[in-house]
Design an enzyme around this catalytic site. Structure first.
Site, PDB file in Angstrom:
ATOM      1  N   ASP A 152      23.164  21.473 -31.656  1.00 58.07           N
ATOM      2  CA  ASP A 152      24.484  21.246 -32.233  1.00 58.07           C
ATOM      3  C   ASP A 152      24.622  19.777 -32.629  1.00 58.07           C
ATOM      4  OD1 ASP A 152      27.464  21.476 -32.606  1.00 58.07           O
ATOM      5  OD2 ASP A 152      27.104  23.390 -31.631  1.00 58.07           O
ATOM      6  N   HIS A 222      32.147  19.224 -32.200  1.00 58.62           N
ATOM      7  CA  HIS A 222      31.630  20.588 -32.228  1.00 58.62           C
ATOM      8  C   HIS A 222      30.654  20.860 -31.086  1.00 58.62           C
ATOM      9  CE1 HIS A 222      29.408  24.102 -33.807  1.00 58.62           C
ATOM     10  NE2 HIS A 222      30.472  24.350 -34.554  1.00 58.62           N
ATOM     11  N   SER A 560      30.928  29.895 -34.182  1.00 54.84           N
ATOM     12  CA  SER A 560      30.385  28.820 -33.337  1.00 54.84           C
ATOM     13  C   SER A 560      30.973  28.882 -31.941  1.00 54.84           C
ATOM     14  CB  SER A 560      30.717  27.451 -33.944  1.00 54.84           C
ATOM     15  OG  SER A 560      29.807  27.108 -34.958  1.00 54.84           O
TER      16      SER A 560
END
Length: 771
Positions: A152, A222, A560
């Protein structure tokens, strides 16, 4: 005019130079994939240097220079994945691809993070049918023996979700590092046991990077969000601006976690590049992770040209469970990504929690919306209401203005009013920013028809709420028929136990797979809307430059976010059942899922129509049930290789891929016979018999088959009962599907096969389309 002899010679020289001068093709970065390495698990620096040198020699044979090859290669994959990444021109890349030792050569393409914030965790276990105080969870010690890796944007190590309080020593099998050689402020601990960054593939596209890129630190949010969803520790009092307050925890809250930073600021809409992804997979396998969570993806492509498919195959070969997000390109069919059969592919659905913020019109009509705005308008006061289409700037179309894009609004029309914008195209939070810049006091964001009832609660920069399509239509109608429309927006309240839940998110990518339609994808769905999890403090909650607010937790939506929910569950299963294969863990998760919502009705899509397995796969995940599935559909690496042979790849290529001499079955297996936990027949002309095998992982017992037939299809199972006497025992059965000629449907139809001993219910979706 007559030229002198010197002038004539000069002219001839120039002409020869123009004709004969070399033409330099534009160079691009490529991944040259050579399959697997043949060396053992223990590698010395001498071994690594030898492998790297072999890559230089191989490329040098095409470039006629060892030194040029050394300069061209920027990654040498030396641990488990064999290959390299290099800057090449197209002709050389094409020549390399023809070499018999090469599996594939593909462009270092960019891929996207699967979060919805750019285009338009804590795992909330109480909302997905689990009880974290149950004995089975305590037996799994909340996943303490598991190491979860995350590809990520890196991690924010200061988050309390990565506290190592009450954790013992780092597992002895761990070989990873905390790559902080150029960022001395970045620290790992007994919880966050490793972090690495990979940016050479990114640099090969965007150009040289400054030193600020040489860190695993998450400046985006994220990666912190997804990693804490999978394995974040217990954190009491977590919330977003006080909303959704409670104890945060990851799916495997006591698991050790490691971050592999492969995603960077977007270029051309892409954040993560293939060369970096392959490098991260290679290193994660070497480091010793048990589970890999991959919340990114790209356009559907064949396995040998897909960095995630390649990396995940090598991971699964070493017993690592790989979980991938399905993508955010829904609700159109055939949009699913990450569809390799060795991956667990996860769609996104909602939870039974809402952050309600109502729109009250001056005619007393109340319309429910959702928001996480940190500010609110004074209560019980109505303000002028205007559609963004009516507030358009000069020389701007009403359609553009309605989307509240930059430069489309006239501040003289907007100032002091509540502005109504339409969802779509530009980011939701950007619409709020444009409303604020234009002088709006508040914003109502109305869903378009595609998004239906899917509401994403965003931390807007002004008082705002988002309403579904139906309520949006009512608001626009009220404005159009009212001389002086007015409204107010109420403050946010957190509600639990809302119904119906779950339902599928409109953005969640759907099957069928465009490459291998015989494999149902996605495999499963999990919470992916308004998921609260840890966040970076290097960005505001909207990730916009203007947002100076900082939060320790944030609510984000996307596949996600659903992917790491399943990663956390896989971590628990790894601890509870350490001998189970990745395929057995996938089977347990799939065959115990539910296709009913909390109204005991079939799961719906965002438009409140009945969803299908192309949206949710086997159903919505149920962690507790997955702990004790009774039976599993198991698969070995050879099963996957047989499937690859059936796709038409030759034995030489498959042997290089697997690093072992391999003979494809003669004749090839039927693709529908892969021992998958679902049955998919994309082109049934008359009848077909598919083979499956079940393994007992529970107590002895007799299982009987129950079939819910797809419309227009007869289904016969032989034998109808299977008796298991011991753990590990396997039984084969056959399923014959036959078209009922007078009732055959033209499109896909769906059913279920359930094996039950009256304690366990092992359910597999049946998906069929007639030829």
């Amino acid at each position: 005019m007559r030229l002198s002899r010197p002038a004539l010679f000069l002219l001839l020289f120039l002409l020869l130079y123009i004709v004969q001068r070399p033409t330099f093709a534009t160079q691009k970065s490529y991944v040259v994939y050579l399959g697997a390495h043949s060396h053992g698990p223990e590698l010395s620096s001498v071994d690594i240097n030898r492998i790297t040198e072999s890559h230089y020699e191989f490329l040098g044979s095409f470039l006629a220079s060892h030194d040029v090859a050394k300069e061209s290669i920027f990654y040498s994959y030396t641990r488990h994945i064999n290959g390299f990444a290099a800057t090449l021109d197209d002709q050389v890349a094409a020549e390399i691809a023809k070499h018999p030792k090469v599996v594939s050569v593909f462009l270092n393409k960019g891929r996207k993070l699967h979060t919805t914030r750019s285009w338009d965790f804590i795992m909330e276990l109480d909302h997905v049918g689990s009880n974290p105080s149950s004995s089975i969870w305590k037996k799994a010690r909340y996943g303490e023996d598991t190491i979860i890796g995350n590809l990520d944007t890196g991690v924010w190590p200061k988050s309390k979700s990565f506290s190592d309080e009450k954790l013992g020593p780092i597992p002895s099998k761990w070989k990873g590092i905390c790559q902080n050689d150029t960022d001395s402020g970045f620290h790992c601990n007994r919880k966050l046991i490793g972090a690495r960054y990979f940016n050479k593939g990114y640099a090969s596209v965007v150009g040289p990077l400054n030193s600020s890129f040489n860190t695993p630190l998450d400046n985006d949010g994220h990666g912190t969000h997804t990693l804490s969803t999978a394995g974040g520790n217990f954190v009491s009092g977590a919330s977003v601006f006080g909303f959704g307050k409670g104890t945060a925890r990851g799916g495997s809250p006591k698991a050790r976690v490691a971050a592999y930073k492969v995603c960077w600021p977007p270029v051309g809409g892409n954040e993560c590049f293939d060369a970096d992804i392959v490098a991260a997979f290679d290193m994660a396998i070497h480091d010793g992770v048990d589970v890999l969570s991959v919340s990114l993806g790209g356009e559907p492509t064949f396995f040998f040209n897909d960095s995630v498919a390649i990396g995940s195959f090598h991971a699964v070969k070493h017993g690592i469970v790989v979980i991938c997000s399905a993508g955010n390109s829904g609700p159109d069919a055939g949009t699913v990504s990450n569809f390799a059969p060795w991956q667990i592919t996860v769609g996104a659905s909602t939870m039974d929690r809402e952050f309600d913020s109502y729109v009250i019109l001056a005619n007393k009509v109340q319309l429910k919306g959702q928001s996480l705005s940190s500010t609110a308008l004074p209560s019980n006061k109505f303000y002028p209401l205007i559609s963004a289409a009516d507030a358009k700037a000069a020389n701007v179309s009403a359609e553009e203005a309605l989307l509240c894009k930059n430069g489309t609004l006239d501040p003289r029309k907007v100032k002091g009013k509540i502005l109504v914008c339409l969802r779509g195209q530009n980011a939701r939070v950007d619409k709020g920013l444009q409303a604020r810049f234009a002088g709006a006091l508040g914003m109502i964001l109305a869903n378009n028809e595609i998004n239906g009832n899917e509401i994403t609660a965003d931390a807007h920069v002004l008082p705002a709420t988002q309403v579904n399509f139906t309520n949006g239509v009512l608001i626009f109608a009220y404005i159009n028929r009212t001389k002086s429309p007015k409204a107010c927006i109420t403050g946010v309240t957190t509600l639990l136990g809302t119904k119906p839940a779950p339902f599928m998110a409109a953005f969640s990518s759907k099957g069928p797979s465009t490459i291998t339609p015989e494999i149902l994808k996605p495999d499963i769905t999990a919470p992916g809307v308004n998921v609260i999890a840890a966040y970076t403090e290097a960005q505001g909650p909207t990730n916009q430059i203007f947002d100076k607010r900082r939060v320790k937790f944030n609510a984000v939506s996307g596949t996600s976010m659903s992917c790491p929910h399943v990663s956390g569950i896989a971590g628990l299963l790894k601890t509870l059942h350490p001998t189970w294969s990745p395929a057995a863990i996938k089977s347990a998760i799939m065959t115990t899922a539910t296709i009913l919502d909390n109204n005991k009705e079939p799961v719906m899509n965002a438009s409140y129509f009945k969803a299908t397995p192309f949206s949710y796969g086997a159903g919505h995940v149920r962690p507790n049930s997955a702990m004790d599935p009774g039976l599993v559909y198991d698969l070995s690496v050879n099963d996957y290789l047989n499937f690859i042979c059936a796709l038409g790849y030759n034995e030489t290529l498959v042997s290089i891929f697997s690093d072992n001499p391999y003979n494809c079955p003669k004749p090839p297996i039927n693709r529908t016979d892969l021992n998958y936990p679902s049955i998919t027949v994309p082109k049934l002309s008359h009848s077909i018999t598919v083979t499956r095998k079940l393994k007992n992982v529970g107590s002895p017992g007799t299982y009987r088959a129950d079939v819910q037939e797809p419309s227009g299809i007869s289904v016969i199972v032989k034998p109808r009962s299977l008796k298991f006497k011991e753990v590990g025992e396997e039984k084969t059965f056959y399923v014959t599907l036959k078209v009922k000629e007078d009732k055959a449907a033209k499109d896909y139809v769906f059913g279920n096969l359930i094996w039950s001993d009256e304690k366990h219910y092992v359910r597999s979706p049946i998906v069929v389309r007639t030829a």
